[in-house]
Design a protein around this motif. Structure first.
Motif, PDB file in Angstrom:
ATOM      1  N   HIS A  95       0.666   4.102  -1.076  1.00 50.49           N
ATOM      2  CA  HIS A  95       0.258   5.712  -1.110  1.00 50.49           C
ATOM      3  C   HIS A  95       0.091   5.820   0.550  1.00 50.49           C
ATOM      4  O   HIS A  95      -0.054   6.886   0.699  1.00 50.49           O
ATOM      5  N   LEU A  96      -0.010   4.873   1.362  1.00 50.59           N
ATOM      6  CA  LEU A  96      -0.205   5.028   2.692  1.00 50.59           C
ATOM      7  C   LEU A  96       1.401   5.445   3.377  1.00 50.59           C
ATOM      8  O   LEU A  96       1.434   6.446   4.168  1.00 50.59           O
ATOM      9  N   SER A 120       4.266   6.880  -6.934  1.00 52.47           N
ATOM     10  CA  SER A 120       4.688   5.510  -6.773  1.00 52.47           C
ATOM     11  C   SER A 120       5.589   4.825  -7.783  1.00 52.47           C
ATOM     12  O   SER A 120       5.796   5.816  -8.898  1.00 52.47           O
ATOM     13  N   THR A 132      -5.865  12.020  -2.936  1.00 52.32           N
ATOM     14  CA  THR A 132      -5.679  12.389  -1.408  1.00 52.32           C
ATOM     15  C   THR A 132      -4.398  12.616  -1.076  1.00 52.32           C
ATOM     16  O   THR A 132      -4.104  13.419  -0.348  1.00 52.32           O
ATOM     17  N   LEU A 133      -3.560  11.933  -1.452  1.00 47.08           N
ATOM     18  CA  LEU A 133      -2.007  11.993  -1.206  1.00 47.08           C
ATOM     19  C   LEU A 133      -1.776  13.754  -1.837  1.00 47.08           C
ATOM     20  O   LEU A 133      -1.134  14.099  -1.168  1.00 47.08           O
ATOM     21  N   THR A 138       2.727   1.783  -9.585  1.00 46.19           N
ATOM     22  CA  THR A 138       1.482   1.430  -9.335  1.00 46.19           C
ATOM     23  C   THR A 138       1.055  -0.021 -10.203  1.00 46.19           C
ATOM     24  O   THR A 138       1.381   0.394 -11.477  1.00 46.19           O
ATOM     25  N   ARG A 174      -9.924   3.675  -7.773  1.00 44.54           N
ATOM     26  CA  ARG A 174      -9.179   3.930  -6.396  1.00 44.54           C
ATOM     27  C   ARG A 174      -7.936   4.154  -6.444  1.00 44.54           C
ATOM     28  O   ARG A 174      -7.538   4.992  -5.338  1.00 44.54           O
ATOM     29  N   GLN A 198      -8.166   7.886  -6.530  1.00 48.86           N
ATOM     30  CA  GLN A 198      -8.624   8.543  -5.329  1.00 48.86           C
ATOM     31  C   GLN A 198      -7.570   8.444  -4.347  1.00 48.86           C
ATOM     32  O   GLN A 198      -7.351   9.610  -3.493  1.00 48.86           O
ATOM     33  N   ASN A 199      -6.775   7.374  -4.324  1.00 48.01           N
ATOM     34  CA  ASN A 199      -5.388   7.333  -3.214  1.00 48.01           C
ATOM     35  C   ASN A 199      -4.656   8.451  -3.387  1.00 48.01           C
ATOM     36  O   ASN A 199      -4.046   9.185  -2.463  1.00 48.01           O
ATOM     37  N   TYR A 200      -4.165   8.540  -4.821  1.00 53.66           N
ATOM     38  CA  TYR A 200      -3.204   9.695  -5.014  1.00 53.66           C
ATOM     39  C   TYR A 200      -3.803  11.021  -5.261  1.00 53.66           C
ATOM     40  O   TYR A 200      -3.207  11.749  -4.755  1.00 53.66           O
ATOM     41  N   SER A 244       1.822   8.936   2.070  1.00 52.59           N
ATOM     42  CA  SER A 244       0.985   9.792   2.912  1.00 52.59           C
ATOM     43  C   SER A 244       1.720  10.241   4.549  1.00 52.59           C
ATOM     44  O   SER A 244       1.758  11.236   4.818  1.00 52.59           O
ATOM     45  N   ALA A 253       0.847  -1.149  -0.058  1.00 53.23           N
ATOM     46  CA  ALA A 253      -0.227  -0.144   0.046  1.00 53.23           C
ATOM     47  C   ALA A 253       0.903   1.194   0.084  1.00 53.23           C
ATOM     48  O   ALA A 253       1.232   1.985   1.131  1.00 53.23           O
TER      49      ALA A 253
END
Length: 339
Positions: free
Chosen positions: A60-61, A77, A96-97, A80, A89, A92-94, A64, A58
């Protein structure tokens, strides 16, 4: 030229189920990202794997967490594994990052160098190419449109849906990560997306015909040369002198790539072969600051100019202290020479 670091978040112990030790490994990785930011490096990438020896399933976590402790460095990434992911997703993940980091997120989309993600997420490896093409198409559509209508084979249709959140950057940067297949270079050129080439062996200049194909494909599609950026990702490690760099790096490198080689049918790693690949034209970037800076410039010239170079160094069982020192040397010695 941007200079950076890539990491696969290697676990420091053979017991990959030891949560406390893995937590320590992640903490050290975040500290290395902070160090890279402090010494002025431009970008830090975290890969994606689904294997016991890596902690980056994971990414992106991890990025973050690092974004809260850094100020300037781009967080991306590397890569990815888009073929086995949902593009909605991923975006959305990146996105948010990008919000958390105030506009420092990027995606490098690729197919990955290992294949375990396909079985893990229920995909057929025989659909390797088709999965990537379709999912990349959707990711780009989301990148460029708030509201999306889309139909495909490998994911349910999207009917007039708005994808949230939207990032700070418009558009959110997407690079294409490639190995050595001509089709991948041509595709990236047609799409006008920047290209990140993973060079883990052989001689870097052999990619020149493929880079030329990428640029020509982009030109024919009407994209400006400014959009057609080329980056290189190579195995690398820098120390005070070449002798120390090789002594530090080779034992762990030989162990890692001999193990991987058993899966892929490669011969065991030898010092002779290592030195050949670490020569003036070779892909390995192990040496002193002056040597490696000259080599980066040589590779850039051979490929007609590159915009980014990243070192992948946590694959040789180097200590946290050694990795921090190498990052410091790259930021304080190599980057000023290059730029």
């Amino acid at each position: 030229m941007q200079i950076g670091i890539d990491s696969f978040a290697a676990a420091e112990n053979s017991d990959s189920f030891n949560g406390k030790k893995n937590a320590q490994s992640i903490e050290k990785l975040i500290n290395r990202i902070v160090k890279a930011d402090q010494v002025g490096l431009d970008v830090f990438g975290v890969g994606e794997h689904h294997r016991r020896e890596f902690l980056d399933s994971a990414p992106h976590l991890i990025l973050s967490a690092a974004s809260a402790k850094t100020k300037n460095i781009i967080l991306t990434s590397a890569v990815t594994v888009l073929s086995a992911a949902d593009p909605v997703r991923v975006f959305q993940n990146y996105a948010t990052l990008d919000l958390i980091s105030n506009g420092r997120a990027e995606i490098i989309a690729g197919r990955g160098s290992f294949t375990e993600a396909f079985e893990l997420f229920g995909y057929d490896l025989n659909d390797y190419d088709q999965l990537f093409e379709e999912k990349l198409e959707l990711l780009i559509k989301i990148q460029n449109n708030d509201t999306v209508n889309w139909m495909g084979k490998y994911r349910p249709d999207i009917n007039n849906q708005t994808i949230f959140p939207r990032p700070v950057q418009n558009p959110l940067p997407i690079w294409i990560g490639v190995g050595g297949t001509p089709q991948s270079f041509i595709r990236a050129g047609k799409l006008g997306l920047p290209l990140m080439i993973a060079v883990i062996g052989g001689e870097t200049h052999r990619f020149k015909p493929l880079v030329d194909m990428y640029r020509e494909s982009g030109r024919r599609a009407g994209h400006s040369s400014k959009k057609l950026k080329v980056g290189l990702h190579s195995l690398g490690y820098v120390a005070e002198n070449s002798k120390k760099a090789v002594e530090d790096y080779f034992p762990g490198y030989a162990k890692t790539f001999t193990r991987i080689g058993k899966e892929r049918g490669w011969p065991p790693v030898t010092l002779e072969r290592f030195k050949a690949q670490n020569g003036p034209l070779g892909a390995l970037m192990i040496g002193s600051t002056e040597e490696i800076a000259e080599k980066i410039l040589r590779h850039s010239e051979a490929l007609g100019g590159i915009s980014r170079f990243t070192f992948q160094m946590d694959n040789a069982e180097l200590s946290h202290k050694q990795l921090l020192k190498s990052i410091e040397l790259i930021g304080e010695k190599i980057r000023p020479i290059i730029n």
